[in-house]
Design a protein around this motif. Structure first.
Motif, PDB file in Angstrom:
ATOM      1  N   SER A 238      -2.182   4.330   6.162  1.00 55.49           N
ATOM      2  CA  SER A 238      -0.826   5.040   6.252  1.00 55.49           C
ATOM      3  C   SER A 238      -0.886   6.316   6.844  1.00 55.49           C
ATOM      4  O   SER A 238      -0.992   7.341   6.240  1.00 55.49           O
ATOM      5  CB  SER A 238      -0.568   5.020   4.438  1.00 55.49           C
TER       6      SER A 238
ATOM      7  N   ASN B 219      -9.747   5.615   4.182  1.00 52.91           N
ATOM      8  CA  ASN B 219      -9.312   4.496   4.345  1.00 52.91           C
ATOM      9  C   ASN B 219      -7.766   4.293   4.232  1.00 52.91           C
ATOM     10  O   ASN B 219      -6.919   3.835   5.172  1.00 52.91           O
ATOM     11  CB  ASN B 219      -9.961   3.370   3.943  1.00 52.91           C
ATOM     12  N   LEU B 220      -7.481   5.051   3.101  1.00 47.71           N
ATOM     13  CA  LEU B 220      -5.938   4.765   2.996  1.00 47.71           C
ATOM     14  C   LEU B 220      -5.247   5.639   4.108  1.00 47.71           C
ATOM     15  O   LEU B 220      -3.832   5.204   4.294  1.00 47.71           O
ATOM     16  CB  LEU B 220      -5.663   5.688   1.693  1.00 47.71           C
ATOM     17  N   SER B 221      -5.773   6.753   4.365  1.00 48.13           N
ATOM     18  CA  SER B 221      -4.855   7.548   5.480  1.00 48.13           C
ATOM     19  C   SER B 221      -4.954   6.791   6.888  1.00 48.13           C
ATOM     20  O   SER B 221      -3.981   7.003   7.595  1.00 48.13           O
ATOM     21  CB  SER B 221      -5.459   8.978   5.867  1.00 48.13           C
TER      22      SER B 221
ATOM     23  N   ILE C  61       0.858  -1.097   0.054  1.00 52.21           N
ATOM     24  CA  ILE C  61       0.072   0.118   0.011  1.00 52.21           C
ATOM     25  C   ILE C  61       0.886   1.288  -0.029  1.00 52.21           C
ATOM     26  O   ILE C  61       0.518   2.421  -0.450  1.00 52.21           O
ATOM     27  CB  ILE C  61      -1.126  -0.047   1.303  1.00 52.21           C
ATOM     28  N   GLU C  62       2.167   1.058   0.693  1.00 48.46           N
ATOM     29  CA  GLU C  62       3.028   2.359   0.572  1.00 48.46           C
ATOM     30  C   GLU C  62       3.360   2.820  -0.805  1.00 48.46           C
ATOM     31  O   GLU C  62       3.346   3.908  -1.026  1.00 48.46           O
ATOM     32  CB  GLU C  62       4.152   2.190   1.468  1.00 48.46           C
TER      33      GLU C  62
ATOM     34  N   LEU D   9      -2.859  13.113   2.026  1.00 52.06           N
ATOM     35  CA  LEU D   9      -4.250  12.587   1.414  1.00 52.06           C
ATOM     36  C   LEU D   9      -5.298  13.495   1.738  1.00 52.06           C
ATOM     37  O   LEU D   9      -6.248  13.653   0.870  1.00 52.06           O
ATOM     38  CB  LEU D   9      -4.391  11.304   2.042  1.00 52.06           C
TER      39      LEU D   9
ATOM     40  N   THR E 118       0.266   4.558  -2.152  1.00 53.71           N
ATOM     41  CA  THR E 118       0.162   6.038  -1.418  1.00 53.71           C
ATOM     42  C   THR E 118       1.013   6.865  -2.099  1.00 53.71           C
ATOM     43  O   THR E 118       0.634   8.075  -2.356  1.00 53.71           O
ATOM     44  CB  THR E 118       0.097   5.704  -0.145  1.00 53.71           C
TER      45      THR E 118
ATOM     46  N   CYS F 217     -12.356   6.315  -0.017  1.00 52.85           N
ATOM     47  CA  CYS F 217     -10.981   5.700  -0.213  1.00 52.85           C
ATOM     48  C   CYS F 217      -9.731   6.257   0.240  1.00 52.85           C
ATOM     49  O   CYS F 217      -8.914   5.549   1.017  1.00 52.85           O
ATOM     50  CB  CYS F 217     -10.865   5.327  -1.682  1.00 52.85           C
TER      51      CYS F 217
END
Length: 159
Positions: free
Chosen positions: A53, A48-50, A15-16, A60, A19, A45
């Motif tokens: 990460s 959730n990504l934040s 995922i990094e 983000l 991102t 999305c």
């Protein structure tokens, strides 16, 4: 389209990388609006990504604040065609505004199906190359549909 670029370089469990590519493409040093076809889903999305990460939360959040939903033009009825039959979803209106755009030849035909396939690719780690290819094709079609929708709407505006 950026989603295609990201998918070509992402491993199923990193995922990094995703991102960082997202931030590199749209991040903090960039300006302007980012047009999406589903604002709530895009913001969800990014949120959730934040969470996954947190070290990129600020960047983000900046991206999220610049999102603009093309559907607002249709929801607010700034443009309406009776053939839409009340729908404001891209997959429903694109055949009316841009009949040459079609998802029919794709293996992945909807956002729900794309989410399912992405989760399957990550969890099962099977058919990764095929699913990535299918997701890239779907993402490219979405980008093309957005671009054509935007271009169509520009023809209606008299400056």
């Amino acid at each position: 389209h950026f989603q295609s670029q990201v998918l070509s370089g992402i491993s199923t469990n990193n995922i990094e990388i995703f991102t960082k590519k997202l931030i590199e493409h749209f991040g903090f040093n960039h300006e302007g609006r980012i047009i999406v076809s589903n604002l709530n889903k895009a913001k969800e999305c990014l949120s959730n990504l934040s969470k996954v990460s947190p070290e990129f939360k600020f960047e983000l959040s900046n991206i999220s604040s610049r999102l603009e939903d093309i559907r607002s033009i249709f929801v607010d009825q700034n443009y309406y065609d009776p053939k839409f039959k009340g729908s404001t979803y891209l997959k429903q209106i694109i055949p009316i505004m841009c009949p040459k755009i079609s998802y029919e030849q794709l293996k992945i035909k909807s956002g729900v199906q794309a989410q399912f396939e992405f989760r399957k690719m990550i969890s099962e780690k099977t058919n990764v190359n095929q699913i990535q290819s299918d997701l890239k094709a779907y993402s490219k079609m979405d980008a093309l549909a957005l671009m054509h929708t935007f271009e169509f709407l520009k023809t209606l505006v008299k400056v």
